[in-house]
Scaffold this motif. Sequence first.
Motif, PDB file in Angstrom:
ATOM      1  N   LEU A  21       0.803  -1.215   0.000  1.00  0.00           N
ATOM      2  CA  LEU A  21       0.000   0.000   0.000  1.00  0.00           C
ATOM      3  C   LEU A  21       0.844   1.275   0.000  1.00  0.00           C
ATOM      4  CD1 LEU A  21      -2.736  -1.027   2.600  1.00  0.00           C
ATOM      5  CD2 LEU A  21      -2.922  -1.036   0.107  1.00  0.00           C
ATOM      6  N   PRO A  22       1.603   1.507  -1.071  1.00  0.00           N
ATOM      7  CA  PRO A  22       2.380   2.757  -1.135  1.00  0.00           C
ATOM      8  C   PRO A  22       1.454   3.958  -1.088  1.00  0.00           C
ATOM      9  CG  PRO A  22       3.051   1.213  -2.855  1.00  0.00           C
ATOM     10  CD  PRO A  22       1.789   0.675  -2.258  1.00  0.00           C
ATOM     11  N   PRO A  23       1.926   5.070  -0.535  1.00  0.00           N
ATOM     12  CA  PRO A  23       1.067   6.264  -0.452  1.00  0.00           C
ATOM     13  C   PRO A  23       0.781   6.832  -1.834  1.00  0.00           C
ATOM     14  CG  PRO A  23       3.298   6.773   0.251  1.00  0.00           C
ATOM     15  CD  PRO A  23       3.248   5.291   0.072  1.00  0.00           C
ATOM     16  N   ALA A  24      -0.304   7.568  -1.930  1.00  0.00           N
ATOM     17  CA  ALA A  24      -0.662   8.200  -3.193  1.00  0.00           C
ATOM     18  C   ALA A  24       0.340   9.300  -3.530  1.00  0.00           C
ATOM     19  CB  ALA A  24      -2.070   8.779  -3.109  1.00  0.00           C
ATOM     20  N   PRO A  25       0.583   9.536  -4.801  1.00  0.00           N
ATOM     21  CA  PRO A  25       1.476  10.629  -5.193  1.00  0.00           C
ATOM     22  C   PRO A  25       1.009  11.958  -4.616  1.00  0.00           C
ATOM     23  CG  PRO A  25       0.966   9.238  -7.081  1.00  0.00           C
ATOM     24  CD  PRO A  25       0.079   8.790  -5.966  1.00  0.00           C
ATOM     25  N   GLY A  26       1.986  12.777  -4.246  1.00  0.00           N
ATOM     26  CA  GLY A  26       1.671  14.080  -3.691  1.00  0.00           C
ATOM     27  C   GLY A  26       1.614  14.125  -2.181  1.00  0.00           C
ATOM     28  N   ARG A  27       1.619  12.963  -1.507  1.00  0.00           N
ATOM     29  CA  ARG A  27       1.572  12.940  -0.052  1.00  0.00           C
ATOM     30  C   ARG A  27       2.952  13.223   0.542  1.00  0.00           C
ATOM     31  NH1 ARG A  27      -2.768  10.489   2.518  1.00  0.00           N
ATOM     32  NH2 ARG A  27      -1.876  11.521   4.330  1.00  0.00           N
ATOM     33  N   TRP A  28       2.959  13.567   1.811  1.00  0.00           N
ATOM     34  CA  TRP A  28       4.181  13.670   2.590  1.00  0.00           C
ATOM     35  C   TRP A  28       4.200  12.532   3.602  1.00  0.00           C
ATOM     36  CZ3 TRP A  28       8.254  17.381   3.143  1.00  0.00           C
ATOM     37  CH2 TRP A  28       8.215  18.429   2.197  1.00  0.00           C
ATOM     38  N   ALA A  29       5.406  12.021   3.885  1.00  0.00           N
ATOM     39  CA  ALA A  29       5.589  11.004   4.920  1.00  0.00           C
ATOM     40  C   ALA A  29       6.876  11.324   5.667  1.00  0.00           C
ATOM     41  CB  ALA A  29       5.654   9.607   4.313  1.00  0.00           C
ATOM     42  N   ALA A  30       6.876  11.054   6.974  1.00  0.00           N
ATOM     43  CA  ALA A  30       8.045  11.383   7.790  1.00  0.00           C
ATOM     44  C   ALA A  30       8.303  10.296   8.813  1.00  0.00           C
ATOM     45  CB  ALA A  30       7.834  12.724   8.503  1.00  0.00           C
ATOM     46  N   PHE A  31       9.591  10.038   9.045  1.00  0.00           N
ATOM     47  CA  PHE A  31      10.005   9.127  10.099  1.00  0.00           C
ATOM     48  C   PHE A  31      11.471   9.399  10.406  1.00  0.00           C
ATOM     49  CE2 PHE A  31      10.231   5.227  12.566  1.00  0.00           C
ATOM     50  CZ  PHE A  31       8.916   5.080  13.007  1.00  0.00           C
ATOM     51  N   GLU A  32      11.925   8.985  11.596  1.00  0.00           N
ATOM     52  CA  GLU A  32      13.309   9.216  11.981  1.00  0.00           C
ATOM     53  C   GLU A  32      14.274   8.537  11.012  1.00  0.00           C
ATOM     54  OE1 GLU A  32      11.061  10.353  15.467  1.00  0.00           O
ATOM     55  OE2 GLU A  32      10.912   8.692  14.055  1.00  0.00           O
ATOM     56  N   TYR A  33      15.377   9.229  10.720  1.00  0.00           N
ATOM     57  CA  TYR A  33      16.427   8.613   9.897  1.00  0.00           C
ATOM     58  C   TYR A  33      17.108   7.500  10.692  1.00  0.00           C
ATOM     59  CZ  TYR A  33      20.582   7.917   7.100  1.00  0.00           C
ATOM     60  OH  TYR A  33      21.577   7.331   6.354  1.00  0.00           O
TER      61      TYR A  33
END
Length: 316
Positions: free
Chosen positions: A220-232
Amino acid sequence: MHKPRQMLPLLLAAAVIGGCATPPASVPGAGKPPLLVAHRGGAADFPENTLLAIDNALANGVDMLWLTVQLSRDGVPVLYRPADLSANTAESGTVSEKTLAQLQKLNAGWNFKQTAADGQVTYPYRSQAVNIPSLEQALAAIPETVPVILDMKALPAAPQAKAVAQSLERLHAWQRVLIYSTDASYQQAFAAYPQARLFESRDATRDRLANVALTHSCTLPPAPGRWAAFEYRRAVQLVETFTLGEARSKTNALLWTPAAVDCFQSRGKVALLAIGVNTAEDYRAAACLNMEAVLVDSPRAMGAVKRQLEWPPRCD
């Protein structure tokens, strides 16, 4: 505390570098240097979430600002992160227990300390107080060309989402703001406002990173145009349970890998933000991963790192 089922995927994500189920989305380092996002306005340089921090972050060339929002007792969104006022001020209690007028009498820089080369510690803002700003005061002070990420910290989510939405409506600021929270209830709360631009929920981002690591599959990859964030990088704990108890192992996991990035980008362009990038080494690695942006604590230090980065970077 994270549940054991969440810890195991995060731990193993550091070791797995296998491919995603989809072809690579991009060539490492082929894009542009990641944008610098000032964490809480630049918490390492100046008292966090203050207009002073914001002004200096902008002077140091940041591309975006990450600001933390809570709700005052009289329903005004203000910039403050910790659960208790004693973390940053000389007072105690929660933000929600005080009105805006009461909050703005506090010194948000009271506990901000600086350490000199000889080890001497000083508290420079005890003699020059800095206020807790409202969200509207902060947005009015930030150029409209600078995007702002609002990190929602207080619960329940619905009253704060409503108050933030009203502020953004009054300032015509919806298009310059992105909404983030570690709590999924904010996804639901802001669903009532179609203008809101939301980060993907942290749960969805974490689950996808875990699936890439554990099963080499891209779910379930996110839709184009979304933002996603997580710790490096993320300090995580593996918890093994068995009949007679449990055992724990700690590690500093590397969560963003080429395979993970390819998974997120497999349906089209997704803006990825790596949280906690504070060294030249990690910034170059984020550039090689084609991360859209990185969250930094010191705009002063990381601005220099970005300017000095060789482009295109050397990607191992």
